[in-house]
Write a protein that holds these residues in place. Structure first.
Motif, PDB file in Angstrom:
ATOM      1  N   ALA A  92      -8.088   0.561   2.281  1.00  0.00           N
ATOM      2  CA  ALA A  92      -8.404   0.088   3.632  1.00  0.00           C
ATOM      3  C   ALA A  92      -8.297  -1.425   3.713  1.00  0.00           C
ATOM      4  CB  ALA A  92      -9.806   0.537   4.029  1.00  0.00           C
ATOM      5  N   GLY A  93      -7.810  -1.889   4.853  1.00  0.00           N
ATOM      6  CA  GLY A  93      -7.781  -3.314   5.136  1.00  0.00           C
ATOM      7  C   GLY A  93      -8.828  -3.667   6.174  1.00  0.00           C
ATOM      8  N   ILE A  94      -8.888  -4.926   6.531  1.00  0.00           N
ATOM      9  CA  ILE A  94      -9.889  -5.361   7.509  1.00  0.00           C
ATOM     10  C   ILE A  94      -9.674  -4.661   8.851  1.00  0.00           C
ATOM     11  CG2 ILE A  94     -10.769  -7.342   8.804  1.00  0.00           C
ATOM     12  CD1 ILE A  94     -10.163  -9.092   6.409  1.00  0.00           C
ATOM     13  N   ARG A  95      -8.412  -4.517   9.268  1.00  0.00           N
ATOM     14  CA  ARG A  95      -8.140  -3.837  10.539  1.00  0.00           C
ATOM     15  C   ARG A  95      -8.582  -2.380  10.490  1.00  0.00           C
ATOM     16  NH1 ARG A  95      -2.092  -5.910  12.441  1.00  0.00           N
ATOM     17  NH2 ARG A  95      -2.646  -8.137  12.740  1.00  0.00           N
ATOM     18  N   ASP A  96      -8.342  -1.722   9.371  1.00  0.00           N
ATOM     19  CA  ASP A  96      -8.795  -0.325   9.223  1.00  0.00           C
ATOM     20  C   ASP A  96     -10.311  -0.242   9.334  1.00  0.00           C
ATOM     21  OD1 ASP A  96      -6.151   0.663   8.658  1.00  0.00           O
ATOM     22  OD2 ASP A  96      -6.357  -0.193   6.647  1.00  0.00           O
ATOM     23  N   PHE A  97     -10.981  -1.163   8.663  1.00  0.00           N
ATOM     24  CA  PHE A  97     -12.441  -1.152   8.702  1.00  0.00           C
ATOM     25  C   PHE A  97     -12.959  -1.357  10.124  1.00  0.00           C
ATOM     26  CE2 PHE A  97     -16.324  -3.760   8.735  1.00  0.00           C
ATOM     27  CZ  PHE A  97     -17.205  -2.866   8.149  1.00  0.00           C
ATOM     28  N   LEU A  98     -12.410  -2.324  10.836  1.00  0.00           N
ATOM     29  CA  LEU A  98     -12.857  -2.596  12.203  1.00  0.00           C
ATOM     30  C   LEU A  98     -12.565  -1.420  13.132  1.00  0.00           C
ATOM     31  CD1 LEU A  98     -11.764  -6.337  12.568  1.00  0.00           C
ATOM     32  CD2 LEU A  98     -14.063  -5.430  12.129  1.00  0.00           C
ATOM     33  N   ARG A  99     -11.506  -0.694  12.859  1.00  0.00           N
ATOM     34  CA  ARG A  99     -11.192   0.470  13.674  1.00  0.00           C
ATOM     35  C   ARG A  99     -12.121   1.645  13.375  1.00  0.00           C
ATOM     36  NH1 ARG A  99      -6.462   1.826  11.592  1.00  0.00           N
ATOM     37  NH2 ARG A  99      -7.466   3.404  10.273  1.00  0.00           N
ATOM     38  N   ASP A 100     -12.491   1.811  12.117  1.00  0.00           N
ATOM     39  CA  ASP A 100     -13.255   2.989  11.701  1.00  0.00           C
ATOM     40  C   ASP A 100     -14.763   2.814  11.827  1.00  0.00           C
ATOM     41  OD1 ASP A 100     -10.929   4.329  11.080  1.00  0.00           O
ATOM     42  OD2 ASP A 100     -10.942   3.721   8.969  1.00  0.00           O
TER      43      ASP A 100
END
Length: 427
Positions: A34-42
Motif C-alpha cells: 500500500a502507498g499513501i494514496r491507497d491508505f487515504l482511500r481505504d
C-alpha cells in the motif's frame, strides 16, 4: 504410442508444476504494498476507531503492568521512561512498516507475559544483567525465525488448539465487563448500554461505530464522575537511555529461553491465530524475524521483547472489510510512534483514568474476538485437545518460568495426538 508418451510427459510436467514447492523463508506479500494514496482511500471511521482503541488498550493495562514490574524491581524513573519509549517505538515502526507492505493489519506490541516473568528476576538480578538477557533473547528469536522452524511448528499445530489457547487468554476481557459494571456502574454501565444500542440499531452504528461510541460515552462518564485526576508533574518527552548489557550465566539461563518461547509461541502464536481466523494470511517467519530485530532495538533502551499480540490484532480486526483493515493497524502504529515521543505524559494520563473505563472498553472491544475464538476452537475437530488446551491455559500453570499458554498448547496437542487420531488422519 509416441503421442501417448508425449501426452503422459506433458501431464507429468503439469502435475509437478501444480505441486507446492518449498516455501520461501521470507513470505512475500500477496498483493502490491500500500502507498499513501491507497491508505487515504481505504481509511474510514471504523478503522480509525479500531486503531485508536488498540492504542488505548496498549497504553493502559499493559503500561500499568510494565510500570509496576519495573518499579518493584528498583528501576529509576529514567529507566522506566526509556523502557516505555522503546516498546512504543518498536511497536509503531514495525506495525506501520509490516502493515503497509503486506496490506494486512499486522499489529506489533511487547510481551506482557514476558514482563510479568521479569518480576521475580529483578529481585535478585541487576538491570544490566536483565538487559543482557533481552539482547540474547532477541538474537535467539531472530535465529529461530531465520531457520524457518517457527512456521513449521505453527503449521503442525491444528488451528482449533491454538484458538483454544487464545480463547482462554481472551476470556479475562469478557469477565472484565462484568467486573467493571459491578464495581463502577457510573462509568461502565453507560458504556455497555451505548455499545448495545449502536450494535442493535445498524442505522446508528453506520455513522458511529459501536466501539468508537463506547469510547466517547466512556470519556463523558469519566468526566462527569470527576475522577480524572493527574497526580504530580513530570517530563513530557521521553529521554531514552542506553543501558550497557551484562551477560551472566544466571540471567541467561533464567530468562532467555522463557522470553523466546513466550514471544514465538504464546504471543506470536496468538496474533497469527487471530489474524488467520479473521481471514488474513500472516507471514509467520517474517513475524519471528521482525520480533527478533525489534527486540534488539528494545533491548538497546532497556525494553522487553517485541512481538505480535493477540489482543491488539483482535481489536484491529474487530470490524470493517478485510482488505481495508490494514489502515486500522497503520493508525495504531502512527499513534504508537507519537506515544513513544511523549511516553511519560501519556503514562500519567492513562494511569489517571478509572480502571473501570479501561476494563469495560477493552472487554467490549474484544467481545467479537472472544466469540470467534470459541467458535474456531470448538466448532469442528480437535475439540478434546482444544478443551485440554483451554483448561491448562486458564489454570495459570507455570513451569520453568514459562507462561501457562505455552504449556496449554503443548499438553493439549499431546492429548489430541493420543486421543484424536482420526481427526489428525483426516487433516
Amino acid at each position: 504410442m509416441p503421442q501417448s508418451s508425449k501426452a503422459r510427459s506433458t501431464a507429468n510436467k503439469s502435475a509437478r508444476a501444480l505441486q507446492p514447492g518449498p516455501q520461501p523463508l521470507f513470505e512475500r506479500p500477496r498483493v502490491r504494498p500500500a502507498g499513501i494514496r491507497d491508505f487515504l482511500r481505504d481509511i474510514g471511521p471504523h478503522y480509525a476507531s479500531n486503531g485508536a482503541v488498540g492504542l488505548a488498550f496498549s497504553a493502559s493495562g499493559p503500561i500499568a503492568v510494565t510500570l509496576t514490574v519495573g518499579s518493584l524491581g528498583g528501576l529509576t524513573q529514567g529507566q522506566l521512561a526509556s523502557w516505555v519509549f522503546a516498546i512504543f517505538l518498536s511497536a509503531g515502526a514495525a506495525t506501520v512498516l509490516m502493515s503497509m507492505i503486506y496490506r494486512q493489519p499486522l499489529g506489533f506490541a511487547w510481551s506482557i507475559p514476558g514482563t510479568v516473568l521479569l518480576g521475580p528476576s529483578l529481585q535478585h538480578l541487576s538491570f544490566p544483567e536483565v538487559v543482557g538477557a533481552f539482547f540474547s533473547a532477541g538474537v535467539l528469536i531472530l535465529a529461530l525465525g531465520a531457520t524457518g522452524v517457527v512456521r513449521r511448528i505453527m503449521a503442525a499445530i491444528p488451528l482449533p488448539i491454538v484458538m483454544a489457547m487464545v480463547a482462554a487468554v481472551f476470556l479475562r476481557f469478557g469477565t472484565d465487563i462484568v467486573t467493571s459494571t459491578r464495581d463502577d456502574p457510573a462509568v461502565a454501565v453507560p458504556m455497555v448500554v451505548a455499545f448495545l444500542v449502536l450494535t442493535a440499531v445498524p442505522a446508528l452504528g453506520k455513522y458511529l461505530p459501536p466501539v468508537l461510541g463506547t469510547l466517547a460515552v466512556g470519556i463523558v462518564s469519566v468526566a462527569l464522575s470527576g475522577r480524572f485526576i493527574i497526580e504530580g508533574g513530570g517530563p513530557v518527552f521521553a529521554s531514552p537511555l542506553f543501558t550497557a548489557p551484562v551477560f551472566t550465566w544466571a540471567a541467561q539461563l533464567e530468562l532467555v529461553i522463557p522470553l523466546a518461547l513466550t514471544v514465538l509461541v504464546v504471543q506470536n502464536g496468538q496474533g497469527a491465530a487471530v489474524l488467520t481466523a479473521a481471514g488474513h494470511k500472516p507471514p509467520i517467519n517474517v513475524f519471528a524475524m521482525s520480533s527478533g530485530v525489534f527486540s534488539l532495538l528494545n533491548a538497546s533502551f532497556g525494553g522487553i521483547s517485541a512481538c505480535v499480540t493477540g489482543p491488539t490484532n483482535a481489536l484491529l480486526t474487530a470490524s470493517g472489510q478485510k482488505n481495508r483493515q490494514y489502515t486500522a493497524a497503520v493508525i495504531y502504529g502512527l499513534l504508537s510512534l507519537v506515544c513513544a515521543l511523549v511516553a511519560p505524559m501519556l503514562t500519567r494520563l492513562m494511569l489517571a483514568t478509572p480502571q473501570a473505563f479501561i476494563l469495560a472498553l477493552g472487554g467490549i472491544a474484544m467481545l467479537r474476538a472472544l466469540q470467534q475464538a470459541f467458535v474456531a476452537a470448538f466448532a469442528t475437530k480437535f475439540t478434546l485437545g482444544a478443551l485440554v488446551t483451554f483448561v491448562v491455559t486458564i489454570s495459570g500453570l507455570n513451569l520453568f518460568n514459562i507462561h501457562a499458554a505455552f504449556w496449554g498448547v503443548v499438553i493439549g496437542y499431546g492429548v489430541s495426538r493420543l486421543l484424536e487420531r482420526q481427526d489428525h488422519a483426516t487433516t
